[in-house]
Scaffold this motif. Structure first.
Motif, PDB file in Angstrom:
ATOM      1  N   ASN A   1       0.807  -1.216   0.000  1.00  0.00           N
ATOM      2  CA  ASN A   1       0.000   0.000   0.000  1.00  0.00           C
ATOM      3  C   ASN A   1       0.846   1.274   0.000  1.00  0.00           C
ATOM      4  O   ASN A   1       0.412   2.337   0.449  1.00  0.00           O
ATOM      5  CB  ASN A   1      -0.963   0.011   1.190  1.00  0.00           C
ATOM      6  N   ALA A   2       2.077   1.160  -0.511  1.00  0.00           N
ATOM      7  CA  ALA A   2       2.970   2.314  -0.594  1.00  0.00           C
ATOM      8  C   ALA A   2       3.752   2.252  -1.903  1.00  0.00           C
ATOM      9  O   ALA A   2       3.752   1.237  -2.601  1.00  0.00           O
ATOM     10  CB  ALA A   2       3.925   2.355   0.604  1.00  0.00           C
ATOM     11  N   ALA A   3       4.417   3.350  -2.232  1.00  0.00           N
ATOM     12  CA  ALA A   3       5.241   3.410  -3.441  1.00  0.00           C
ATOM     13  C   ALA A   3       6.444   4.306  -3.181  1.00  0.00           C
ATOM     14  O   ALA A   3       6.383   5.213  -2.343  1.00  0.00           O
ATOM     15  CB  ALA A   3       4.429   3.947  -4.612  1.00  0.00           C
ATOM     16  N   ALA A   4       7.527   4.039  -3.892  1.00  0.00           N
ATOM     17  CA  ALA A   4       8.741   4.850  -3.782  1.00  0.00           C
ATOM     18  C   ALA A   4       9.097   5.392  -5.164  1.00  0.00           C
ATOM     19  O   ALA A   4       9.142   4.638  -6.136  1.00  0.00           O
ATOM     20  CB  ALA A   4       9.896   4.019  -3.228  1.00  0.00           C
ATOM     21  N   LEU A   5       9.318   6.682  -5.238  1.00  0.00           N
ATOM     22  CA  LEU A   5       9.586   7.337  -6.515  1.00  0.00           C
ATOM     23  C   LEU A   5      10.930   8.067  -6.455  1.00  0.00           C
ATOM     24  O   LEU A   5      11.037   9.121  -5.830  1.00  0.00           O
ATOM     25  CB  LEU A   5       8.464   8.333  -6.837  1.00  0.00           C
ATOM     26  N   PRO A   6      11.981   7.538  -7.096  1.00  0.00           N
ATOM     27  CA  PRO A   6      13.283   8.218  -7.086  1.00  0.00           C
ATOM     28  C   PRO A   6      13.305   9.386  -8.062  1.00  0.00           C
ATOM     29  O   PRO A   6      12.640   9.355  -9.100  1.00  0.00           O
ATOM     30  CB  PRO A   6      14.252   7.113  -7.521  1.00  0.00           C
ATOM     31  N   CYS A   7      14.082  10.413  -7.735  1.00  0.00           N
ATOM     32  CA  CYS A   7      14.217  11.599  -8.588  1.00  0.00           C
ATOM     33  C   CYS A   7      15.695  11.830  -8.885  1.00  0.00           C
ATOM     34  O   CYS A   7      16.444  12.285  -8.015  1.00  0.00           O
ATOM     35  CB  CYS A   7      13.622  12.823  -7.896  1.00  0.00           C
ATOM     36  N   TYR A   8      16.098  11.494 -10.098  1.00  0.00           N
ATOM     37  CA  TYR A   8      17.488  11.674 -10.501  1.00  0.00           C
ATOM     38  C   TYR A   8      17.661  13.013 -11.201  1.00  0.00           C
ATOM     39  O   TYR A   8      16.712  13.558 -11.767  1.00  0.00           O
ATOM     40  CB  TYR A   8      17.911  10.538 -11.429  1.00  0.00           C
ATOM     41  N   ARG A   9      18.871  13.536 -11.171  1.00  0.00           N
ATOM     42  CA  ARG A   9      19.144  14.794 -11.861  1.00  0.00           C
ATOM     43  C   ARG A   9      18.915  14.627 -13.360  1.00  0.00           C
ATOM     44  O   ARG A   9      19.180  13.582 -13.925  1.00  0.00           O
ATOM     45  CB  ARG A   9      20.577  15.257 -11.591  1.00  0.00           C
ATOM     46  N   ASP A  10      18.406  15.689 -13.978  1.00  0.00           N
ATOM     47  CA  ASP A  10      18.136  15.641 -15.412  1.00  0.00           C
ATOM     48  C   ASP A  10      19.432  15.423 -16.188  1.00  0.00           C
ATOM     49  O   ASP A  10      20.450  16.079 -15.925  1.00  0.00           O
ATOM     50  CB  ASP A  10      17.488  16.956 -15.872  1.00  0.00           C
ATOM     51  N   GLU A  11      19.394  14.519 -17.152  1.00  0.00           N
ATOM     52  CA  GLU A  11      20.553  14.271 -18.009  1.00  0.00           C
ATOM     53  C   GLU A  11      20.430  15.116 -19.278  1.00  0.00           C
ATOM     54  O   GLU A  11      19.361  15.614 -19.616  1.00  0.00           O
ATOM     55  CB  GLU A  11      20.640  12.786 -18.349  1.00  0.00           C
ATOM     56  N   LEU A  12      21.546  15.232 -19.986  1.00  0.00           N
ATOM     57  CA  LEU A  12      21.602  16.089 -21.171  1.00  0.00           C
ATOM     58  C   LEU A  12      20.533  15.710 -22.187  1.00  0.00           C
ATOM     59  O   LEU A  12      19.919  16.571 -22.811  1.00  0.00           O
ATOM     60  CB  LEU A  12      22.995  16.013 -21.808  1.00  0.00           C
ATOM     61  N   ARG A  13      20.264  14.396 -22.341  1.00  0.00           N
ATOM     62  CA  ARG A  13      19.285  13.978 -23.346  1.00  0.00           C
ATOM     63  C   ARG A  13      17.851  14.346 -22.953  1.00  0.00           C
ATOM     64  O   ARG A  13      16.965  14.396 -23.807  1.00  0.00           O
ATOM     65  CB  ARG A  13      19.381  12.466 -23.587  1.00  0.00           C
TER      66      ARG A  13
ATOM     67  N   ASP B   1      19.418  21.109 -10.978  1.00  0.00           N
ATOM     68  CA  ASP B   1      18.249  21.106 -10.099  1.00  0.00           C
ATOM     69  C   ASP B   1      17.046  21.495 -10.941  1.00  0.00           C
ATOM     70  O   ASP B   1      17.064  22.509 -11.632  1.00  0.00           O
ATOM     71  CB  ASP B   1      18.445  22.102  -8.953  1.00  0.00           C
ATOM     72  N   ARG B   2      15.963  20.668 -10.896  1.00  0.00           N
ATOM     73  CA  ARG B   2      14.809  20.911 -11.749  1.00  0.00           C
ATOM     74  C   ARG B   2      14.164  22.273 -11.468  1.00  0.00           C
ATOM     75  O   ARG B   2      13.758  22.975 -12.404  1.00  0.00           O
ATOM     76  CB  ARG B   2      13.789  19.787 -11.575  1.00  0.00           C
ATOM     77  N   ALA B   3      14.049  22.649 -10.205  1.00  0.00           N
ATOM     78  CA  ALA B   3      13.436  23.931  -9.878  1.00  0.00           C
ATOM     79  C   ALA B   3      14.264  25.088 -10.425  1.00  0.00           C
ATOM     80  O   ALA B   3      13.724  26.073 -10.942  1.00  0.00           O
ATOM     81  CB  ALA B   3      13.264  24.067  -8.367  1.00  0.00           C
TER      82      ALA B   3
END
Length: 220
Positions: free
Chosen positions: A121-133, A165-167
């Protein structure tokens, strides 16, 4: 992100890109509430708060909104010290609130990450830095919101200098869109005049600037 599974009561969003973590946390919250500042439907907790008082999480998740509608519980700066609180909640979830958890980098040994990855009943969502592509699509998407187009050489120049950083990336592109104006096309000259270079600025750069007495680089 667009439609979390109904069975999922808590989602852990974590990673090195703090801006992307915040962006995705807010996307998940918006699937439940329109106004993230609504005090009746949004609860905002710090990780150390529920680490010290695990019952606080269950209480907020079980609370009913005075104005009606489903609630969201946002937990900021969660770490492994909050694992017990989430384990108790996921074992006996109360109410129907969606719990969205915001964390920094968590390696594969992290107890918190393992808990969310294994729970039904849970989920994990990783956030990696944006790559050039990935960056050209993100840049175009952000500019399209303001109805601004971009020349190919300007797009390539920006993609080589953003992404830490996405922001920050979105903030720089929004600034460029405001400068260029709706319905116009951003040129390389526009990009070079408005956007700073954040792709390769890290701790090594900070240390070199400090040790070398390079004050402008240190401030940047």
């Amino acid at each position: 992100l667009k439609a979390p599974a109904p069975a999922v009561r808590a989602i852990l969003v974590y990673g090195a890109d703090a801006g992307l973590v915040r962006e995705r946390v807010e996307m998940l919250m918006h699937t439940v509430v329109e106004d993230l500042a609504d005090p009746f439907r949004v609860a905002d907790l710090a990780g150390d708060t529920i680490a010290d008082d695990p019952a606080r999480l269950a209480d907020e998740a079980a609370a009913m909104a005075m104005t009606g509608g489903r609630r969201v519980v946002r937990v900021r700066d969660a770490g492994n010290d909050t694992t017990a609180a989430f384990q108790n909640f996921l074992g006996h979830p109360m109410g129907d609130a969606l719990v969205v958890v915001e964390a920094g980098e968590l390696d594969g040994r992290s107890a918190l990450r393992k808990l969310f990855e294994k729970a039904d009943n849970a989920a994990a969502l990783p956030c990696y830095r944006d790559e050039l592509r990935d960056l050209p699509a993100i840049i175009r998407e952000t500019l399209n919101r303001s109805q601004v187009k971009i020349e190919d050489d300007a797009l390539a120049w920006l993609a080589a200098r953003l992404g830490a950083d996405r922001a920050l990336t979105r903030g720089e592109i929004d600034k460029l869109a405001l400068y260029v104006g709706s319905g116009r096309t951003a040129t390389l000259e526009d990009a070079q005049a408005l956007v700073g270079d954040s792709a390769d600025v890290g701790l090594d750069d900070l240390a070199r600037a400090c040790a070398g007495g390079d004050v402008p680089a240190l401030e940047r």
